[in-house]
Design a protein around this motif. Structure first.
Motif, PDB file in Angstrom:
ATOM      1  N   TYR A  12       0.858  -1.195   0.000  1.00  0.00           N
ATOM      2  CA  TYR A  12       0.000   0.000   0.000  1.00  0.00           C
ATOM      3  C   TYR A  12       0.891   1.240   0.000  1.00  0.00           C
ATOM      4  CZ  TYR A  12      -3.392  -3.438   1.640  1.00  0.00           C
ATOM      5  OH  TYR A  12      -4.184  -4.537   1.772  1.00  0.00           O
ATOM      6  N   PRO A  13       1.271   1.733  -1.141  1.00  0.00           N
ATOM      7  CA  PRO A  13       2.224   2.850  -1.207  1.00  0.00           C
ATOM      8  C   PRO A  13       1.677   4.166  -0.622  1.00  0.00           C
ATOM      9  CG  PRO A  13       1.589   2.136  -3.425  1.00  0.00           C
ATOM     10  CD  PRO A  13       0.940   1.227  -2.457  1.00  0.00           C
ATOM     11  N   PHE A  14       0.368   4.320  -0.520  1.00  0.00           N
ATOM     12  CA  PHE A  14      -0.163   5.569   0.042  1.00  0.00           C
ATOM     13  C   PHE A  14       0.097   5.661   1.546  1.00  0.00           C
ATOM     14  CE2 PHE A  14      -3.624   2.527   0.165  1.00  0.00           C
ATOM     15  CZ  PHE A  14      -4.137   2.663   1.434  1.00  0.00           C
ATOM     16  N   LEU A  15       0.540   4.575   2.182  1.00  0.00           N
ATOM     17  CA  LEU A  15       0.887   4.603   3.605  1.00  0.00           C
ATOM     18  C   LEU A  15       2.326   5.049   3.852  1.00  0.00           C
ATOM     19  CD1 LEU A  15      -0.808   1.320   4.890  1.00  0.00           C
ATOM     20  CD2 LEU A  15      -1.616   3.660   5.127  1.00  0.00           C
ATOM     21  N   LYS A  16       3.047   5.344   2.800  1.00  0.00           N
ATOM     22  CA  LYS A  16       4.458   5.708   2.927  1.00  0.00           C
ATOM     23  C   LYS A  16       4.655   6.970   3.761  1.00  0.00           C
ATOM     24  CE  LYS A  16       8.591   6.315   0.211  1.00  0.00           C
ATOM     25  NZ  LYS A  16       9.191   6.358  -1.095  1.00  0.00           N
ATOM     26  N   PHE A  17       3.737   7.903   3.651  1.00  0.00           N
ATOM     27  CA  PHE A  17       3.895   9.154   4.390  1.00  0.00           C
ATOM     28  C   PHE A  17       3.764   8.934   5.906  1.00  0.00           C
ATOM     29  CE2 PHE A  17      -0.656   8.917   3.949  1.00  0.00           C
ATOM     30  CZ  PHE A  17      -1.146   9.480   5.118  1.00  0.00           C
ATOM     31  N   LEU A  18       3.200   7.826   6.359  1.00  0.00           N
ATOM     32  CA  LEU A  18       3.078   7.557   7.791  1.00  0.00           C
ATOM     33  C   LEU A  18       4.429   7.262   8.434  1.00  0.00           C
ATOM     34  CD1 LEU A  18      -0.172   5.431   8.108  1.00  0.00           C
ATOM     35  CD2 LEU A  18       0.173   7.804   8.726  1.00  0.00           C
ATOM     36  N   GLY A  19       5.412   6.949   7.660  1.00  0.00           N
ATOM     37  CA  GLY A  19       6.746   6.697   8.187  1.00  0.00           C
ATOM     38  C   GLY A  19       7.475   7.968   8.579  1.00  0.00           C
ATOM     39  N   ASN A  20       6.996   9.099   8.139  1.00  0.00           N
ATOM     40  CA  ASN A  20       7.611  10.381   8.450  1.00  0.00           C
ATOM     41  C   ASN A  20       7.272  10.757   9.897  1.00  0.00           C
ATOM     42  OD1 ASN A  20       8.531  12.985   8.560  1.00  0.00           O
ATOM     43  ND2 ASN A  20       7.707  13.552   6.542  1.00  0.00           N
ATOM     44  N   LYS A  21       8.300  11.131  10.678  1.00  0.00           N
ATOM     45  CA  LYS A  21       8.081  11.432  12.093  1.00  0.00           C
ATOM     46  C   LYS A  21       7.234  12.684  12.300  1.00  0.00           C
ATOM     47  CE  LYS A  21      12.580  13.620  12.441  1.00  0.00           C
ATOM     48  NZ  LYS A  21      13.890  13.550  13.060  1.00  0.00           N
ATOM     49  N   TYR A  22       7.306  13.632  11.391  1.00  0.00           N
ATOM     50  CA  TYR A  22       6.504  14.846  11.505  1.00  0.00           C
ATOM     51  C   TYR A  22       5.010  14.547  11.318  1.00  0.00           C
ATOM     52  CZ  TYR A  22      11.035  17.083  11.197  1.00  0.00           C
ATOM     53  OH  TYR A  22      12.316  17.451  11.431  1.00  0.00           O
ATOM     54  N   VAL A  23       4.716  13.678  10.377  1.00  0.00           N
ATOM     55  CA  VAL A  23       3.327  13.278  10.145  1.00  0.00           C
ATOM     56  C   VAL A  23       2.792  12.542  11.364  1.00  0.00           C
ATOM     57  CG1 VAL A  23       1.816  11.848   8.720  1.00  0.00           C
ATOM     58  CG2 VAL A  23       3.592  13.230   7.648  1.00  0.00           C
ATOM     59  N   LEU A  24       3.604  11.656  11.941  1.00  0.00           N
ATOM     60  CA  LEU A  24       3.176  10.928  13.139  1.00  0.00           C
ATOM     61  C   LEU A  24       2.901  11.883  14.298  1.00  0.00           C
ATOM     62  CD1 LEU A  24       5.519   7.811  13.056  1.00  0.00           C
ATOM     63  CD2 LEU A  24       3.067   7.903  12.586  1.00  0.00           C
ATOM     64  N   VAL A  25       3.766  12.886  14.464  1.00  0.00           N
ATOM     65  CA  VAL A  25       3.560  13.875  15.527  1.00  0.00           C
ATOM     66  C   VAL A  25       2.289  14.673  15.275  1.00  0.00           C
ATOM     67  CG1 VAL A  25       4.498  15.991  16.545  1.00  0.00           C
ATOM     68  CG2 VAL A  25       5.983  14.016  16.177  1.00  0.00           C
ATOM     69  N   LEU A  26       2.057  15.080  14.027  1.00  0.00           N
ATOM     70  CA  LEU A  26       0.853  15.831  13.694  1.00  0.00           C
ATOM     71  C   LEU A  26      -0.416  15.003  13.928  1.00  0.00           C
ATOM     72  CD1 LEU A  26       1.844  17.823  10.503  1.00  0.00           C
ATOM     73  CD2 LEU A  26       1.301  18.724  12.756  1.00  0.00           C
ATOM     74  N   ILE A  27      -0.378  13.730  13.564  1.00  0.00           N
ATOM     75  CA  ILE A  27      -1.531  12.862  13.799  1.00  0.00           C
ATOM     76  C   ILE A  27      -1.771  12.689  15.298  1.00  0.00           C
ATOM     77  CG2 ILE A  27      -2.385  10.492  13.579  1.00  0.00           C
ATOM     78  CD1 ILE A  27      -1.073  10.437  10.801  1.00  0.00           C
ATOM     79  N   GLY A  28      -0.699  12.485  16.037  1.00  0.00           N
ATOM     80  CA  GLY A  28      -0.830  12.362  17.500  1.00  0.00           C
ATOM     81  C   GLY A  28      -1.384  13.637  18.123  1.00  0.00           C
ATOM     82  N   LEU A  29      -0.897  14.782  17.666  1.00  0.00           N
ATOM     83  CA  LEU A  29      -1.383  16.063  18.177  1.00  0.00           C
ATOM     84  C   LEU A  29      -2.861  16.266  17.831  1.00  0.00           C
ATOM     85  CD1 LEU A  29      -0.624  18.746  19.556  1.00  0.00           C
ATOM     86  CD2 LEU A  29      -0.094  19.629  17.284  1.00  0.00           C
ATOM     87  N   ALA A  30      -3.247  15.904  16.616  1.00  0.00           N
ATOM     88  CA  ALA A  30      -4.645  16.049  16.206  1.00  0.00           C
ATOM     89  C   ALA A  30      -5.557  15.170  17.061  1.00  0.00           C
ATOM     90  CB  ALA A  30      -4.803  15.701  14.728  1.00  0.00           C
ATOM     91  N   VAL A  31      -5.133  13.939  17.300  1.00  0.00           N
ATOM     92  CA  VAL A  31      -5.924  13.034  18.153  1.00  0.00           C
ATOM     93  C   VAL A  31      -6.020  13.603  19.556  1.00  0.00           C
ATOM     94  CG1 VAL A  31      -5.926  10.748  19.235  1.00  0.00           C
ATOM     95  CG2 VAL A  31      -5.500  10.969  16.786  1.00  0.00           C
ATOM     96  N   TRP A  32      -4.915  14.095  20.066  1.00  0.00           N
ATOM     97  CA  TRP A  32      -4.911  14.676  21.418  1.00  0.00           C
ATOM     98  C   TRP A  32      -5.881  15.859  21.512  1.00  0.00           C
ATOM     99  CZ3 TRP A  32      -3.010  13.503  26.085  1.00  0.00           C
ATOM    100  CH2 TRP A  32      -3.027  14.514  27.054  1.00  0.00           C
TER     101      TRP A  32
END
Length: 115
Positions: A12-32
Protein backbone atom coordinates in the motif's frame (compact mmCIF):
# COMPACT_ATOMS: atom_id res chain seq x y z
CA UNK A 1 18.25 -2.77 7.99
CA UNK A 2 14.66 -3.63 7.23
CA UNK A 3 11.86 -1.30 8.03
CA UNK A 4 9.23 -2.83 10.32
CA UNK A 5 6.37 -2.09 7.96
CA UNK A 6 8.29 -2.58 4.71
CA UNK A 7 5.94 -5.20 3.24
CA UNK A 8 2.90 -3.16 4.18
CA UNK A 9 4.31 -0.02 2.54
CA UNK A 10 5.23 -1.88 -0.65
CA UNK A 11 1.73 -3.33 -0.83
CA UNK A 12 0.00 0.00 0.00
CA UNK A 13 2.22 2.85 -1.21
CA UNK A 14 -0.16 5.57 0.04
CA UNK A 15 0.89 4.60 3.60
CA UNK A 16 4.46 5.71 2.93
CA UNK A 17 3.90 9.15 4.39
CA UNK A 18 3.08 7.56 7.79
CA UNK A 19 6.75 6.70 8.19
CA UNK A 20 7.61 10.38 8.45
CA UNK A 21 8.08 11.43 12.09
CA UNK A 22 6.50 14.85 11.50
CA UNK A 23 3.33 13.28 10.15
CA UNK A 24 3.18 10.93 13.14
CA UNK A 25 3.56 13.87 15.53
CA UNK A 26 0.85 15.83 13.69
CA UNK A 27 -1.53 12.86 13.80
CA UNK A 28 -0.83 12.36 17.50
CA UNK A 29 -1.38 16.06 18.18
CA UNK A 30 -4.65 16.05 16.21
CA UNK A 31 -5.92 13.03 18.15
CA UNK A 32 -4.91 14.68 21.42
CA UNK A 33 -6.67 17.95 20.57
CA UNK A 34 -9.81 16.27 19.24
CA UNK A 35 -10.44 13.79 22.04
CA UNK A 36 -8.15 14.00 25.07
CA UNK A 37 -7.50 17.64 25.90
CA UNK A 38 -9.61 19.68 28.32
CA UNK A 39 -10.29 22.08 25.46
CA UNK A 40 -11.08 19.34 22.95
CA UNK A 41 -13.27 19.92 19.94
CA UNK A 42 -16.20 17.97 21.37
CA UNK A 43 -15.98 19.69 24.75
CA UNK A 44 -15.83 23.02 22.93
CA UNK A 45 -18.99 22.18 20.95
CA UNK A 46 -20.86 21.30 24.15
CA UNK A 47 -19.78 24.53 25.82
CA UNK A 48 -20.78 26.57 22.75
CA UNK A 49 -24.26 25.00 22.74
CA UNK A 50 -24.67 25.83 26.44
CA UNK A 51 -23.48 29.38 25.75
CA UNK A 52 -26.03 29.82 22.94
CA UNK A 53 -28.80 28.54 25.22
CA UNK A 54 -27.75 30.93 27.98
CA UNK A 55 -27.69 33.86 25.56
CA UNK A 56 -31.21 32.97 24.39
CA UNK A 57 -32.31 32.90 28.04
CA UNK A 58 -30.64 36.26 28.59
CA UNK A 59 -32.50 37.79 25.63
CA UNK A 60 -35.79 36.36 26.90
CA UNK A 61 -35.28 37.73 30.40
CA UNK A 62 -34.24 41.16 29.10
CA UNK A 63 -37.46 41.26 27.09
CA UNK A 64 -39.47 40.24 30.18
CA UNK A 65 -37.73 42.92 32.27
CA UNK A 66 -38.69 45.57 29.70
CA UNK A 67 -42.29 44.35 29.75
CA UNK A 68 -42.41 44.36 33.56
CA UNK A 69 -40.80 47.78 33.85
CA UNK A 70 -43.43 49.24 31.51
CA UNK A 71 -46.13 47.60 33.66
CA UNK A 72 -44.57 49.09 36.78
CA UNK A 73 -44.53 52.55 35.16
CA UNK A 74 -48.22 52.18 34.38
CA UNK A 75 -49.01 51.02 37.92
CA UNK A 76 -47.44 54.18 39.36
CA UNK A 77 -50.57 55.95 38.13
CA UNK A 78 -53.33 55.53 40.80
CA UNK A 79 -56.05 55.08 38.19
CA UNK A 80 -54.14 52.28 36.50
CA UNK A 81 -53.44 50.64 39.86
CA UNK A 82 -57.13 50.67 40.69
CA UNK A 83 -58.03 49.27 37.27
CA UNK A 84 -55.49 46.47 37.66
CA UNK A 85 -56.72 45.60 41.17
CA UNK A 86 -60.33 45.50 40.03
CA UNK A 87 -59.66 43.33 36.98
CA UNK A 88 -57.10 40.97 38.42
CA UNK A 89 -58.12 40.60 42.08
CA UNK A 90 -61.82 41.58 41.90
CA UNK A 91 -61.35 44.34 44.47
CA UNK A 92 -64.06 46.93 45.05
CA UNK A 93 -64.70 50.20 46.75
CA UNK A 94 -66.76 50.56 49.91
CA UNK A 95 -70.53 50.45 49.37
CA UNK A 96 -70.10 48.97 45.92
CA UNK A 97 -71.39 45.67 44.60
CA UNK A 98 -69.57 43.74 41.91
CA UNK A 99 -71.19 41.08 39.78
CA UNK A 100 -68.87 38.73 37.96
CA UNK A 101 -70.35 37.34 34.78
CA UNK A 102 -68.59 34.31 33.35
CA UNK A 103 -69.55 32.85 30.04
CA UNK A 104 -69.59 29.10 29.41
CA UNK A 105 -66.57 29.39 27.14
CA UNK A 106 -64.42 30.89 29.90
CA UNK A 107 -65.44 28.64 32.80
CA UNK A 108 -62.97 25.78 33.37
CA UNK A 109 -64.30 22.26 33.82
CA UNK A 110 -64.77 20.94 37.35
CA UNK A 111 -62.24 18.16 36.63
CA UNK A 112 -59.48 20.61 35.67
CA UNK A 113 -59.87 22.93 38.67
CA UNK A 114 -56.97 22.83 41.07
CA UNK A 115 -57.41 23.07 44.82
Amino acid sequence: MKKPFGKLITRYPFLKFLGNKYVLVLIGLAVWLMFLDNYSYFENRTINKELEELEENKAYYIQEIKKDSSSIKQLNNPDQTEKYAREKYYMKRENEDIYIIEFEDNVPDEDTKSL
